[in-house]
Scaffold this active site. Sequence first.
Site, mmCIF file in Angstrom:
data_model
loop_
_atom_site.group_PDB
_atom_site.id
_atom_site.type_symbol
_atom_site.label_atom_id
_atom_site.label_comp_id
_atom_site.label_asym_id
_atom_site.label_seq_id
_atom_site.Cartn_x
_atom_site.Cartn_y
_atom_site.Cartn_z
ATOM 1 N N GLU A 267 0.834 -1.201 0.000
ATOM 2 C CA GLU A 267 0.000 0.000 0.000
ATOM 3 C C GLU A 267 0.874 1.259 0.000
ATOM 4 O O GLU A 267 0.583 2.232 -0.688
ATOM 5 C CB GLU A 267 -0.919 0.014 1.228
ATOM 6 C CG GLU A 267 -1.828 -1.199 1.349
ATOM 7 C CD GLU A 267 -1.249 -2.264 2.260
ATOM 8 O OE1 GLU A 267 -2.031 -2.908 2.971
ATOM 9 O OE2 GLU A 267 -0.013 -2.452 2.234
ATOM 10 N N CYS A 293 -1.268 -2.314 7.541
ATOM 11 C CA CYS A 293 -0.630 -2.151 8.843
ATOM 12 C C CYS A 293 -0.918 -0.731 9.335
ATOM 13 O O CYS A 293 -1.567 0.066 8.652
ATOM 14 C CB CYS A 293 0.870 -2.386 8.737
ATOM 15 S SG CYS A 293 1.732 -1.088 7.816
#
Length: 339
Positions: A267, A293
Site C-alpha cells: 500500500e 498495517c
Amino acid sequence: MSIIIGLTGENCAGKGTVADYLVKKGFYYYSLSDAIREELASEGKEISREALIAKGNDLRRNFGSDILAKRTIAKLQPDRNYVVDSIRNPAEARALLDTGKMALVYVTAPAEKRFERMKARRREGDPRSFEAFRTIEKLELDGKDEHGQRLNEVFALAAKKITNEADFRELYDEVDAILGELSSEFKPKRPNWDVYFMNIAKVVASRSNCLKRHVAAVIVKDKRIVSTGYNGTPRGIRNCNEGGCPRCNSFADSGTKLDECVCSHGEENAIVQASYHGISIKDATIYSTFSPCLLCTKMTINSGIREVVYNADYPLSEMPLKLLKEAGIIVRRVKLEKE
C-alpha cells in the site's frame, strides 16, 4: 422457475435503486403501496405519505395484515420474475414467503447517510431535522399496532441484507451476487469489479521479492487503475531476497523486530508511486491482498483514499481497521474463491 425479490428497508436506504436495477434485468415491478394508491384514487383523496400510511393501516385492520401482499400475489404470473417493494408488515412478508418463490432482501444504510439522501430529494412533507427523521422512523420500526408498520420484525425475516453506503457499482455487485445465488440464470459470467481488481493485486504481488510474504495493492479511480505497488526494499537498495533487509533475512517472528525492516509495504509503495508521478488519489479505492498495517493506514487516511478493500487479515490489524473506520473510510473484505 420464476423468482420474486422482496424488498424491505428503512426510508431512503436505496430500495428504489435496487428495484430499478432489477427492472433493467427484466423483472416486473410491484409495490405493495400500489394497492393503497388505488384505494385512495378510488376515494378521490390526495396521495401523500401520511395518507398512504393511514390508508395502509386501515386496509390491514379491516381485511387482515397481509391484504396488500395477497392483492399483489393475485396479479403475479408464473412465467415472470418480479421485484416487490414496500414490504412493511411481517404478515405481508410471510404471505409472500409462503409462495415459496420469494427471497426477502433487507436494504439498509447508516441513518445519517439516509437523512442526507432525503434532504437531497427535497420532497414536500419530509422531516427537516435529523431528530424528527429519527422520531418518525422509530414509529415505523417498532410499531405497536399489529396492522401497522413493524419494520424490525420484517427485517428479521429477510434472508439477505445489503448495506448501501458506497456507490452504485458496489450496490449492483451485491444485487448480482444475490441473484447468482438464487438462480444459475443470473450467475455472473465474468468477475465483478472487486474480484477483478483483487485478482490484479495478486498478480502484482508476484513481483515482490520479500522473503517473508508477497503483498501488493492497486489504487483505482473510476474503475481505472492509477497506481500499483508491491512490498520490497526502497529504490536503489539491494532486493530483500539478495540480503537487502536484515529483518526478513533473519526470518524474525511475525510482529517482531519491525524496527529492523527496511522493506516498504505494498500500500505504501502504491501511494508513494502515485505521488511520484503526480497522480491524485483523493476519493480513490485501494485494493490490497492484506489488510493494512498501522503505517499504511495512516498514509491511506492522509492521502484522501475513501475506501479500503482487502483480501486477507494482516496479523496486527485490529488498531489499523479501527482507525480507518473512525476516519470515515469504507472498509470491506473480499475473499477470493480461488486462493
